[in-house]
Design a protein around this motif. Structure first.
Motif, mmCIF file in Angstrom:
data_model
loop_
_atom_site.group_PDB
_atom_site.id
_atom_site.type_symbol
_atom_site.label_atom_id
_atom_site.label_comp_id
_atom_site.label_asym_id
_atom_site.label_seq_id
_atom_site.Cartn_x
_atom_site.Cartn_y
_atom_site.Cartn_z
ATOM 1 N N ALA A 55 0.865 -1.180 0.000
ATOM 2 C CA ALA A 55 0.000 0.000 0.000
ATOM 3 C C ALA A 55 0.904 1.233 0.000
ATOM 4 N N PRO A 56 1.321 1.693 -1.163
ATOM 5 C CA PRO A 56 2.279 2.809 -1.225
ATOM 6 C C PRO A 56 1.704 4.094 -0.644
ATOM 7 N N ASP A 57 2.613 4.933 -0.123
ATOM 8 C CA ASP A 57 2.217 6.270 0.316
ATOM 9 C C ASP A 57 2.960 7.334 -0.472
ATOM 10 N N VAL A 58 3.466 6.940 -1.640
ATOM 11 C CA VAL A 58 4.154 7.848 -2.545
ATOM 12 C C VAL A 58 3.567 7.650 -3.943
ATOM 13 N N PRO A 59 3.753 8.600 -4.860
ATOM 14 C CA PRO A 59 3.234 8.429 -6.215
ATOM 15 C C PRO A 59 3.764 7.154 -6.870
ATOM 16 N N LEU A 60 2.975 6.645 -7.798
ATOM 17 C CA LEU A 60 3.313 5.378 -8.449
ATOM 18 C C LEU A 60 4.694 5.407 -9.087
ATOM 19 N N SER A 61 5.082 6.536 -9.677
ATOM 20 C CA SER A 61 6.386 6.617 -10.337
ATOM 21 C C SER A 61 7.513 6.273 -9.376
ATOM 22 N N ARG A 62 7.361 6.658 -8.117
ATOM 23 C CA ARG A 62 8.374 6.338 -7.108
ATOM 24 C C ARG A 62 8.120 4.967 -6.484
ATOM 25 N N ALA A 63 6.852 4.625 -6.297
ATOM 26 C CA ALA A 63 6.515 3.332 -5.691
ATOM 27 C C ALA A 63 6.997 2.165 -6.539
ATOM 28 N N MET A 64 7.145 2.377 -7.843
ATOM 29 C CA MET A 64 7.600 1.295 -8.722
ATOM 30 C C MET A 64 9.015 0.844 -8.403
ATOM 31 N N THR A 65 9.714 1.587 -7.557
ATOM 32 C CA THR A 65 11.013 1.136 -7.056
ATOM 33 C C THR A 65 10.888 -0.234 -6.386
ATOM 34 N N PRO A 68 12.421 -3.388 -8.665
ATOM 35 C CA PRO A 68 13.816 -3.777 -8.485
ATOM 36 C C PRO A 68 14.154 -4.125 -7.045
ATOM 37 N N LEU A 69 13.491 -3.481 -6.085
ATOM 38 C CA LEU A 69 13.762 -3.792 -4.678
ATOM 39 C C LEU A 69 13.415 -5.243 -4.371
ATOM 40 N N CYS A 70 12.269 -5.704 -4.843
ATOM 41 C CA CYS A 70 11.898 -7.103 -4.625
ATOM 42 C C CYS A 70 12.868 -8.038 -5.335
ATOM 43 N N GLU A 211 16.710 8.152 -10.906
ATOM 44 C CA GLU A 211 16.487 8.012 -9.466
ATOM 45 C C GLU A 211 15.416 6.982 -9.149
ATOM 46 N N ASP A 212 14.394 6.896 -10.018
ATOM 47 C CA ASP A 212 13.292 5.961 -9.800
ATOM 48 C C ASP A 212 13.448 4.685 -10.615
ATOM 49 N N PHE A 213 14.673 4.385 -11.025
ATOM 50 C CA PHE A 213 15.029 3.155 -11.736
ATOM 51 C C PHE A 213 14.456 3.079 -13.155
#
Length: 237
Positions: A55-65, A68-70, A211-213
């Motif tokens: 459940a992101p609390d940031v815009p999707l463009s940043r949440a898509m990080t 790669p994190l997973c 920055e957002d991969f």
């Protein structure tokens, strides 16, 4: 379906074992408003699947990080369980590579595809083949399976647990310290960095990520094109 009683997940995460596609199940549960932290999973003799509801609390463009994190979390998990000679790398688009060959990968879906909006939910899932797709694996040298690469002693549920732990650890680090550490870790695992690539119909030299991969492709004319991670989203139902 059970509640994943035999698996131990870290605090904030909880499991549901399913008999259908784990990613599809997680997306349906997210659509119905389940709590974040659900890990849907399925293990068959030839396939391991896992999917995490966020459940992101940031815009999707940043949440898509989280894609790669997973992937980094998965590499860390398998790296800890597999023999030391097994190399695990990550494709920019979510693909997994074991000893250089494609070995399953990650996919993603969100409540909204608007990069500037905060989505109600985001699901990141993976599928990992455990056995070769046929009896003549030499006919598909560019594709492999976990057990074909010397990982027969890796217990799939233990790998899923480890993925959940490492992924949650990276999420905490990302929330506290930003993307710098994740970028450094990912760059050491990225497959094809610095090589020619083709993505979304665009060809060029894969020179890095923003920055957002988002993928940075430099064409033959020296122009650098940005391909955001949001282009990898599967459409929500």
């Amino acid at each position: 379906m059970t509640e994943g009683a035999d698996l131990v997940f870290p605090p904030l995460l909880w499991g549901e074992e399913v008999t259908t596609d784990a990613f599809d199940h997680a997306c349906r549960r997210a659509l119905l408003g389940c709590d974040a932290g659900l890990v849907a999973w399925r293990a068959t003799p030839d396939l391991l699947e896992g999917a995490l509801v966020l459940a992101p609390d940031v815009p999707l463009s940043r949440a898509m990080t989280m894609l790669p994190l997973c992937g980094v979390g998965f590499q860390n998990a398998l790296g800890a369980l597999a023999p030391p000679e097994v190399a695990v790398h990550l494709d920019w688009d979510g693909g997994l590579r074991v000893n250089g060959a494609s070995c399953g990968g990650f996919r993603c879906m969100a409540a909204s595809a608007d990069p500037d909006a905060v989505p109600d939910w985001l699901v990141i899932g993976f599928a990992l083949p455990l056995l070769p797709e046929n009896d003549a694996p030499g006919t598909t040298p560019d594709r492999t399976s976990l057990y074909a690469e010397g990982c027969a002693e890796v217990f799939p549920p233990a790998l899923l647990e480890a993925w959940a732990r490492h992924t949650l650890g990276w999420i905490s680090r990302w929330e506290q310290d930003g993307s710098r550490g994740l970028h450094a870790e990912w760059r050491g695992l990225a497959h094809g960095l610095g090589e020619p690539a083709r993505q979304n119909g665009q060809t060029g030299l894969f020179v890095g990520v923003d920055e957002d991969f988002g993928m940075l492709l430099r064409d033959d004319h020296g122009t650098t094109h940005l391909i955001p991670l949001t282009t990898l989203l599967e459409p929500a139902p």
